[in-house]
Design a protein around this motif. Structure first.
Motif, PDB file in Angstrom:
ATOM      1  N   MET A   1      -5.150  65.075  19.330  1.00 18.69           N
ATOM      2  CA  MET A   1      -5.258  64.856  17.890  1.00 18.69           C
ATOM      3  C   MET A   1      -6.385  64.628  17.438  1.00 18.69           C
ATOM      4  O   MET A   1      -7.105  63.672  18.211  1.00 18.69           O
ATOM      5  CB  MET A   1      -4.223  63.727  17.494  1.00 18.69           C
ATOM      6  CG  MET A   1      -4.234  63.665  16.025  1.00 18.69           C
ATOM      7  SD  MET A   1      -3.037  62.149  15.336  1.00 18.69           S
ATOM      8  CE  MET A   1      -1.478  62.800  15.867  1.00 18.69           C
ATOM      9  N   ASP A   2      -7.178  65.385  16.518  1.00 16.87           N
ATOM     10  CA  ASP A   2      -8.491  65.062  16.298  1.00 16.87           C
ATOM     11  C   ASP A   2      -8.513  63.776  15.174  1.00 16.87           C
ATOM     12  O   ASP A   2      -7.426  63.245  14.761  1.00 16.87           O
ATOM     13  CB  ASP A   2      -9.288  66.135  15.835  1.00 16.87           C
ATOM     14  CG  ASP A   2      -9.086  66.615  14.281  1.00 16.87           C
ATOM     15  OD1 ASP A   2      -8.147  65.899  13.535  1.00 16.87           O
ATOM     16  OD2 ASP A   2      -9.122  67.969  13.813  1.00 16.87           O
ATOM     17  N   VAL A   3      -9.736  63.189  14.805  1.00 13.75           N
ATOM     18  CA  VAL A   3      -9.902  62.009  14.306  1.00 13.75           C
ATOM     19  C   VAL A   3      -9.389  62.286  12.677  1.00 13.75           C
ATOM     20  O   VAL A   3      -8.457  61.478  12.320  1.00 13.75           O
ATOM     21  CB  VAL A   3     -11.276  61.563  13.967  1.00 13.75           C
ATOM     22  CG1 VAL A   3     -11.449  60.400  12.829  1.00 13.75           C
ATOM     23  CG2 VAL A   3     -11.679  61.247  15.386  1.00 13.75           C
ATOM     24  N   MET A   4      -9.525  63.562  12.119  1.00 10.82           N
ATOM     25  CA  MET A   4      -9.041  63.452  10.502  1.00 10.82           C
ATOM     26  C   MET A   4      -7.432  63.735  10.639  1.00 10.82           C
ATOM     27  O   MET A   4      -6.907  63.330   9.762  1.00 10.82           O
ATOM     28  CB  MET A   4      -9.459  64.927   9.983  1.00 10.82           C
ATOM     29  CG  MET A   4     -11.158  64.646   9.526  1.00 10.82           C
ATOM     30  SD  MET A   4     -11.135  63.320   8.471  1.00 10.82           S
ATOM     31  CE  MET A   4     -10.076  63.702   6.815  1.00 10.82           C
ATOM     32  N   GLU A   5      -6.980  64.270  11.956  1.00 16.59           N
ATOM     33  CA  GLU A   5      -5.554  64.137  11.846  1.00 16.59           C
ATOM     34  C   GLU A   5      -4.654  62.931  11.956  1.00 16.59           C
ATOM     35  O   GLU A   5      -3.855  62.468  11.305  1.00 16.59           O
ATOM     36  CB  GLU A   5      -4.691  65.126  12.924  1.00 16.59           C
ATOM     37  CG  GLU A   5      -3.457  65.467  12.786  1.00 16.59           C
ATOM     38  CD  GLU A   5      -2.866  66.322  13.974  1.00 16.59           C
ATOM     39  OE1 GLU A   5      -3.746  66.882  14.589  1.00 16.59           O
ATOM     40  OE2 GLU A   5      -1.540  66.497  14.053  1.00 16.59           O
ATOM     41  N   ILE A   7      -6.395  60.134  10.722  1.00  7.90           N
ATOM     42  CA  ILE A   7      -6.570  59.590   9.648  1.00  7.90           C
ATOM     43  C   ILE A   7      -5.393  59.892   8.419  1.00  7.90           C
ATOM     44  O   ILE A   7      -4.794  59.006   7.943  1.00  7.90           O
ATOM     45  CB  ILE A   7      -7.922  59.836   8.974  1.00  7.90           C
ATOM     46  CG1 ILE A   7      -9.000  58.877   9.780  1.00  7.90           C
ATOM     47  CG2 ILE A   7      -8.051  59.390   7.407  1.00  7.90           C
ATOM     48  CD1 ILE A   7     -10.331  59.238   9.627  1.00  7.90           C
ATOM     49  N   ARG A   8      -5.048  61.183   8.584  1.00  8.78           N
ATOM     50  CA  ARG A   8      -4.129  61.929   7.656  1.00  8.78           C
ATOM     51  C   ARG A   8      -2.677  61.274   7.983  1.00  8.78           C
ATOM     52  O   ARG A   8      -1.871  61.298   6.924  1.00  8.78           O
ATOM     53  CB  ARG A   8      -4.060  63.077   7.584  1.00  8.78           C
ATOM     54  CG  ARG A   8      -5.557  63.753   6.637  1.00  8.78           C
ATOM     55  CD  ARG A   8      -5.130  65.248   6.667  1.00  8.78           C
ATOM     56  NE  ARG A   8      -6.536  65.794   6.000  1.00  8.78           N
ATOM     57  CZ  ARG A   8      -7.206  66.755   6.826  1.00  8.78           C
ATOM     58  NH1 ARG A   8      -6.845  66.566   8.180  1.00  8.78           N
ATOM     59  NH2 ARG A   8      -8.473  67.115   6.564  1.00  8.78           N
ATOM     60  N   THR A   9      -2.371  61.091   9.217  1.00 10.65           N
ATOM     61  CA  THR A   9      -1.104  60.882   9.592  1.00 10.65           C
ATOM     62  C   THR A   9      -0.459  59.440   9.771  1.00 10.65           C
ATOM     63  O   THR A   9       0.495  59.048   9.944  1.00 10.65           O
ATOM     64  CB  THR A   9      -0.517  61.772  11.016  1.00 10.65           C
ATOM     65  OG1 THR A   9      -1.424  61.374  12.078  1.00 10.65           O
ATOM     66  CG2 THR A   9      -0.536  63.310  10.544  1.00 10.65           C
ATOM     67  N   ARG A  10      -1.698  58.431  10.030  1.00 15.17           N
ATOM     68  CA  ARG A  10      -1.337  57.057  10.263  1.00 15.17           C
ATOM     69  C   ARG A  10      -0.706  56.434   9.073  1.00 15.17           C
ATOM     70  O   ARG A  10      -0.847  56.930   7.868  1.00 15.17           O
ATOM     71  CB  ARG A  10      -2.993  56.379  10.496  1.00 15.17           C
ATOM     72  CG  ARG A  10      -2.617  54.708  10.534  1.00 15.17           C
ATOM     73  CD  ARG A  10      -3.691  54.077   9.805  1.00 15.17           C
ATOM     74  NE  ARG A  10      -3.882  54.347   8.669  1.00 15.17           N
ATOM     75  CZ  ARG A  10      -3.128  53.706   7.628  1.00 15.17           C
ATOM     76  NH1 ARG A  10      -2.063  52.869   7.880  1.00 15.17           N
ATOM     77  NH2 ARG A  10      -3.235  53.781   6.286  1.00 15.17           N
ATOM     78  N   ARG A  11       0.240  55.895   9.295  1.00 16.17           N
ATOM     79  CA  ARG A  11       0.950  54.995   8.272  1.00 16.17           C
ATOM     80  C   ARG A  11       1.181  53.513   8.665  1.00 16.17           C
ATOM     81  O   ARG A  11       1.280  53.281   9.830  1.00 16.17           O
ATOM     82  CB  ARG A  11       2.531  55.489   7.958  1.00 16.17           C
ATOM     83  CG  ARG A  11       2.473  57.242   7.680  1.00 16.17           C
ATOM     84  CD  ARG A  11       2.494  57.599   6.296  1.00 16.17           C
ATOM     85  NE  ARG A  11       2.445  58.735   6.193  1.00 16.17           N
ATOM     86  CZ  ARG A  11       1.690  59.737   6.201  1.00 16.17           C
ATOM     87  NH1 ARG A  11       0.550  59.236   6.493  1.00 16.17           N
ATOM     88  NH2 ARG A  11       1.853  60.978   6.016  1.00 16.17           N
ATOM     89  N   SER A  12       1.215  52.684   7.814  1.00 11.61           N
ATOM     90  CA  SER A  12       1.810  51.445   8.018  1.00 11.61           C
ATOM     91  C   SER A  12       3.469  51.368   8.556  1.00 11.61           C
ATOM     92  O   SER A  12       4.145  51.937   7.707  1.00 11.61           O
ATOM     93  CB  SER A  12       1.792  50.331   6.985  1.00 11.61           C
ATOM     94  OG  SER A  12       0.369  50.121   6.734  1.00 11.61           O
ATOM     95  N   ILE A  13       3.623  50.936   9.649  1.00 12.78           N
ATOM     96  CA  ILE A  13       4.949  51.135  10.498  1.00 12.78           C
ATOM     97  C   ILE A  13       5.380  49.656  10.395  1.00 12.78           C
ATOM     98  O   ILE A  13       4.899  48.723  11.052  1.00 12.78           O
ATOM     99  CB  ILE A  13       4.796  51.758  11.922  1.00 12.78           C
ATOM    100  CG1 ILE A  13       4.258  53.078  11.576  1.00 12.78           C
ATOM    101  CG2 ILE A  13       6.232  51.645  12.240  1.00 12.78           C
ATOM    102  CD1 ILE A  13       4.984  54.170  10.729  1.00 12.78           C
TER     103      ILE A  13
END
Ligand SMILES: Cc1cc2nc3c(=O)[nH]c(=O)nc-3n(C[C@H](O)[C@H](O)[C@H](O)COP(=O)(O)O)c2cc1C
Length: 171
Positions: A1-5, A7-13
């Motif tokens: 996974m690259d950095v932008m992906e 950043i885009r897919t991170r969520r507070s879990i």
């Protein structure tokens, strides 16, 4: 996974499976933390890795009853030695919280890239966290971050548009 992906897919879990975090994944996350920049490269940071179930349970109370904090198999506690961080001077903030925040942003993105979830936890009683983990009083607690396999897949939370966020050549 690259950095932008990441950043885009991170969520507070806020829901985690009880599965342990593999040692190799934890090592990668901690390595990402270690490589983060700090002001003047002072690195006045320490991360307490909490796996012990009793301590995690006690951290729920210290985090104002936020149950998900103790449900994750690992809780990372971000501490900073305020006296050793880049000192306050005209136009500067004391950097201990900034340094720790950058370190933990590395943690969130590295964890996401490995399929792990995190949540920044800033609502806690500092003295209570220090007491549970034996953290010396001069080491400030900046954040707690549960780490584990997500048991939820939240949609992206809303963000301001770029137009609302950015201005060009002046305010
Ligand atoms: C400084 C800071 C403190 C936060 N404290 C808490 C907290 O105590 N409990 C919690 O559930 N979430 C906490 N959050 C998570 C935010 O609520 C979350 O990042 C925000 O709603 C955006 O959602 P997202 O991370 O999924 O994009 C905190 C986030 C930040 C940056």
């Amino acid at each position: 996974m690259d950095v932008m992906e990441a950043i885009r897919t991170r969520r507070s879990i806020r829901k985690y499976l009880p599965d342990p975090v593999p040692d190799e994944a934890l090592a990668t996350v901690l390595e990402a933390a270690r490589l983060a920049p700090t002001a003047c490269n002072n690195q006045a940071i320490r991360i307490v890795v909490v796996k012990d179930a009793t301590q995690r349970e006690q951290l729920i109370e210290a985090c104002k009853g936020q149950k998900f904090v103790g449900q994750a198999p690992v809780v990372l506690v971000g501490c900073a030695l305020e006296a050793d961080s880049y000192p306050k001077q005209a136009g500067w903030l004391n950097t201990f919280a900034i340094d720790t925040t950058i370190v933990f942003d590395h943690v969130t993105l590295a964890a996401t890239s490995l399929g792990l979830g995190t949540c920044w936890v800033g609502a806690f009683e500092e003295g209570a966290v220090q007491k549970v983990l034996g953290i010396p009083a001069n080491w400030r607690v900046v954040c707690l971050m549960p780490l584990g396999t997500p048991a939820e897949q939240p949609d992206a939370r809303p963000r301001k548009t770029l137009e609302e966020l950015v201005s060009e050549d002046g305010w």
